[in-house]
Design a protein around this motif. Sequence first.
Motif, PDB file in Angstrom:
ATOM      1  N   THR A   1      -2.407  26.559  -2.194  1.00  0.00           N
ATOM      2  CA  THR A   1      -2.430  26.606  -0.708  1.00  0.00           C
ATOM      3  C   THR A   1      -0.894  26.920  -0.218  1.00  0.00           C
ATOM      4  OG1 THR A   1      -1.353  24.364  -0.724  1.00  0.00           O
ATOM      5  CG2 THR A   1      -3.688  24.324  -0.950  1.00  0.00           C
ATOM      6  N   HIS A   2      -0.894  27.053   1.019  1.00  0.00           N
ATOM      7  CA  HIS A   2       0.328  27.463   1.831  1.00  0.00           C
ATOM      8  C   HIS A   2       1.611  26.786   1.553  1.00  0.00           C
ATOM      9  CE1 HIS A   2      -1.658  30.734   4.179  1.00  0.00           C
ATOM     10  NE2 HIS A   2      -2.709  29.916   4.770  1.00  0.00           N
ATOM     11  N   TRP A   3       1.078  25.265   1.130  1.00  0.00           N
ATOM     12  CA  TRP A   3       2.349  24.605   0.845  1.00  0.00           C
ATOM     13  C   TRP A   3       2.499  24.069  -0.684  1.00  0.00           C
ATOM     14  CZ3 TRP A   3      -2.167  23.526   3.662  1.00  0.00           C
ATOM     15  CH2 TRP A   3      -3.025  22.666   3.029  1.00  0.00           C
ATOM     16  N   GLY A   4       1.379  24.684  -1.455  1.00  0.00           N
ATOM     17  CA  GLY A   4       1.567  24.292  -2.727  1.00  0.00           C
ATOM     18  C   GLY A   4       0.336  24.537  -3.705  1.00  0.00           C
ATOM     19  N   ALA A   5      -0.160  23.101  -3.950  1.00  0.00           N
ATOM     20  CA  ALA A   5      -1.404  23.003  -4.880  1.00  0.00           C
ATOM     21  C   ALA A   5      -2.329  21.736  -4.637  1.00  0.00           C
ATOM     22  CB  ALA A   5      -1.003  22.817  -6.432  1.00  0.00           C
TER      23      ALA A   5
ATOM     24  N   PRO B   1       0.870  -1.320  -0.189  1.00  0.00           N
ATOM     25  CA  PRO B   1       0.215  -0.148  -0.044  1.00  0.00           C
ATOM     26  C   PRO B   1       0.787   1.307  -0.041  1.00  0.00           C
ATOM     27  CG  PRO B   1      -0.090  -1.082   2.217  1.00  0.00           C
ATOM     28  CD  PRO B   1       0.792  -1.998   1.159  1.00  0.00           C
ATOM     29  N   VAL B   2       0.601   2.228  -0.765  1.00  0.00           N
ATOM     30  CA  VAL B   2       1.111   3.540  -0.738  1.00  0.00           C
ATOM     31  C   VAL B   2       0.010   4.500  -0.920  1.00  0.00           C
ATOM     32  CG1 VAL B   2       3.231   2.578  -2.225  1.00  0.00           C
ATOM     33  CG2 VAL B   2       1.214   3.826  -3.467  1.00  0.00           C
ATOM     34  N   PRO B   3       0.331   5.936  -0.397  1.00  0.00           N
ATOM     35  CA  PRO B   3      -0.611   7.078  -0.527  1.00  0.00           C
ATOM     36  C   PRO B   3      -1.389   7.118  -1.676  1.00  0.00           C
ATOM     37  CG  PRO B   3       1.287   7.675   0.867  1.00  0.00           C
ATOM     38  CD  PRO B   3       1.736   6.102   0.104  1.00  0.00           C
ATOM     39  N   SER B   4      -2.482   7.550  -1.790  1.00  0.00           N
ATOM     40  CA  SER B   4      -3.241   8.049  -2.877  1.00  0.00           C
ATOM     41  C   SER B   4      -4.183   9.523  -2.417  1.00  0.00           C
ATOM     42  CB  SER B   4      -4.074   6.820  -3.312  1.00  0.00           C
ATOM     43  OG  SER B   4      -4.738   7.405  -4.649  1.00  0.00           O
ATOM     44  N   LEU B   5      -4.710  10.210  -3.492  1.00  0.00           N
ATOM     45  CA  LEU B   5      -5.365  11.343  -3.022  1.00  0.00           C
ATOM     46  C   LEU B   5      -4.704  12.196  -2.141  1.00  0.00           C
ATOM     47  CD1 LEU B   5      -9.184  10.246  -2.702  1.00  0.00           C
ATOM     48  CD2 LEU B   5      -7.798  11.495  -4.378  1.00  0.00           C
ATOM     49  N   PHE B   6      -3.559  12.863  -2.687  1.00  0.00           N
ATOM     50  CA  PHE B   6      -2.855  13.816  -1.673  1.00  0.00           C
ATOM     51  C   PHE B   6      -2.573  15.182  -2.450  1.00  0.00           C
ATOM     52  CE2 PHE B   6      -0.028  10.468  -3.481  1.00  0.00           C
ATOM     53  CZ  PHE B   6       0.900  11.105  -4.351  1.00  0.00           C
ATOM     54  N   THR B   7      -2.168  16.064  -1.791  1.00  0.00           N
ATOM     55  CA  THR B   7      -1.646  17.258  -2.471  1.00  0.00           C
ATOM     56  C   THR B   7      -0.395  17.473  -2.559  1.00  0.00           C
ATOM     57  OG1 THR B   7      -1.456  18.304  -0.288  1.00  0.00           O
ATOM     58  CG2 THR B   7      -3.749  18.440  -1.001  1.00  0.00           C
ATOM     59  N   PHE B   8       0.210  18.455  -3.506  1.00  0.00           N
ATOM     60  CA  PHE B   8       1.485  18.392  -4.021  1.00  0.00           C
ATOM     61  C   PHE B   8       2.079  19.441  -3.143  1.00  0.00           C
ATOM     62  CE2 PHE B   8       0.197  16.917  -8.487  1.00  0.00           C
ATOM     63  CZ  PHE B   8       0.230  15.600  -7.871  1.00  0.00           C
ATOM     64  N   ASN B   9       3.253  19.282  -2.505  1.00  0.00           N
ATOM     65  CA  ASN B   9       4.273  20.469  -1.962  1.00  0.00           C
ATOM     66  C   ASN B   9       5.031  20.911  -3.058  1.00  0.00           C
ATOM     67  OD1 ASN B   9       3.274  19.511   0.570  1.00  0.00           O
ATOM     68  ND2 ASN B   9       5.111  18.546   1.323  1.00  0.00           N
ATOM     69  N   ILE B  10       4.708  22.388  -3.083  1.00  0.00           N
ATOM     70  CA  ILE B  10       5.446  23.103  -4.432  1.00  0.00           C
ATOM     71  C   ILE B  10       5.862  24.388  -3.627  1.00  0.00           C
ATOM     72  CG2 ILE B  10       5.213  24.374  -6.528  1.00  0.00           C
ATOM     73  CD1 ILE B  10       2.991  22.274  -7.392  1.00  0.00           C
ATOM     74  N   SER B  11       7.075  24.721  -3.628  1.00  0.00           N
ATOM     75  CA  SER B  11       7.856  25.866  -3.117  1.00  0.00           C
ATOM     76  C   SER B  11       8.243  26.741  -4.347  1.00  0.00           C
ATOM     77  CB  SER B  11       8.777  25.745  -2.137  1.00  0.00           C
ATOM     78  OG  SER B  11       9.453  27.000  -1.713  1.00  0.00           O
TER      79      SER B  11
END
Length: 405
Positions: free
Chosen positions: A229-233, A183-193
């Motif tokens: 978002t504050h952390w990306g998208a 199992p690996v994560p699905s449905l997550f946001t992207f960290n973009i600086s």
Amino acid sequence: MKIVAIGGGAAGFFGAIAAAEASPHAQVTLLEASPQVLAKVRISGGGRCNVTHACFDPTALVQYYPRGGKALRGSFARFQPHDTVAWFESRGVALKTEPDGRMFPTTDDSATIVDCLVHTAQRAGVQVATGAAATEVIPSASGFTVQLKGGKTIGCDRLFLATGSHPLGYRLAASLGHQLVPPVPSLFTFNISDPRLAALAGVSVPLVRVKLLVEGQKPLEQEGPLLITHWGASGPAVLKLSAWGARLLYDARYRAAIQVNWLPALKVEVLRGVLLRVKEEWARKAISKHCPVALPQRLWQRLVESVGIDPELRWADLSKKALNLLLLELTQGQFEIRGKGIFKDEFVTCGGIPLAEVNFKTMESRCCPGLYFAGEILDVDGVTGGFNFQNAWTTGWIAGQAMGG
């Protein structure tokens, strides 16, 4: 007949209820390790509970599942969103459809769904035990013995695992002969600086096209709303892309890039024409302060400045080179992904019990007779919008019907 369901989430409750209703004389016991049942149902949809999605064609419905769609095709022919709506409405819970197709209770309160499931289980005679953590399952010729934390045991003829992505469920399934798709994560946001997005948290665009670029892999693409978002998208476009690219991103250690077309409704040459026309008609206006396309003003200003256009430059003075750079930024802007966030508290994984090891006509194990599965413990996951719950309702109902039959 005795049936034990392990896992007090959506799939566990739905399966236990279906089994008890299909076989009124069966003794159905549902075990939940935590003090509270239906935790994900309570927080889904920001506390409103996104019950399902208004997609009533099974062929179209399976397209929303990055993994498991093919296996679910026949299952949805038997129990699909239309049946989910009817199931809840027959028990006094009306659902409504939002413009994007998501369906919620008309109360906009997840407690409505929780209460319905709990009360229906009670009326059907399901015995619900909280704080009852299973530690081991011992199979025998006549069924199973479930060992509980604290030393108590419970015997059953049929065992139902609906433990979601909890490691316990995987461990119990493995002890009964099953393999595991990691199992690996699905449905997550992207960290973009990226300075282009800095200080724009809360800005959203209703329709973008986002392309995922992972080195050495074929690009993946999704459309939909995007939220800065504050952390990306975040937003549906990003969440859908993360679901389809879950394994690619995991293997790449969440180091990749996205290419964003902020205006996918306009072909590049059409957009070029719009900018050239504005260059003539708004000649004396400052480019950064007068946005000619359907983008938030703050985002437009940031994108204009990012290609080196002076904030005070007038449209009349925009060079051909600068116009081409702006056009490229609007349609092919590239942003580096440097990690992942989570989608609120609704953690979804891909991976689980391999689908070839389960008979989807009954949800019974092909490795261990009398063992049944439903929900996220399977290697099935959907995009955001009610599809993961629909998987839980469908596979839970089918498993319950088979166990109680």
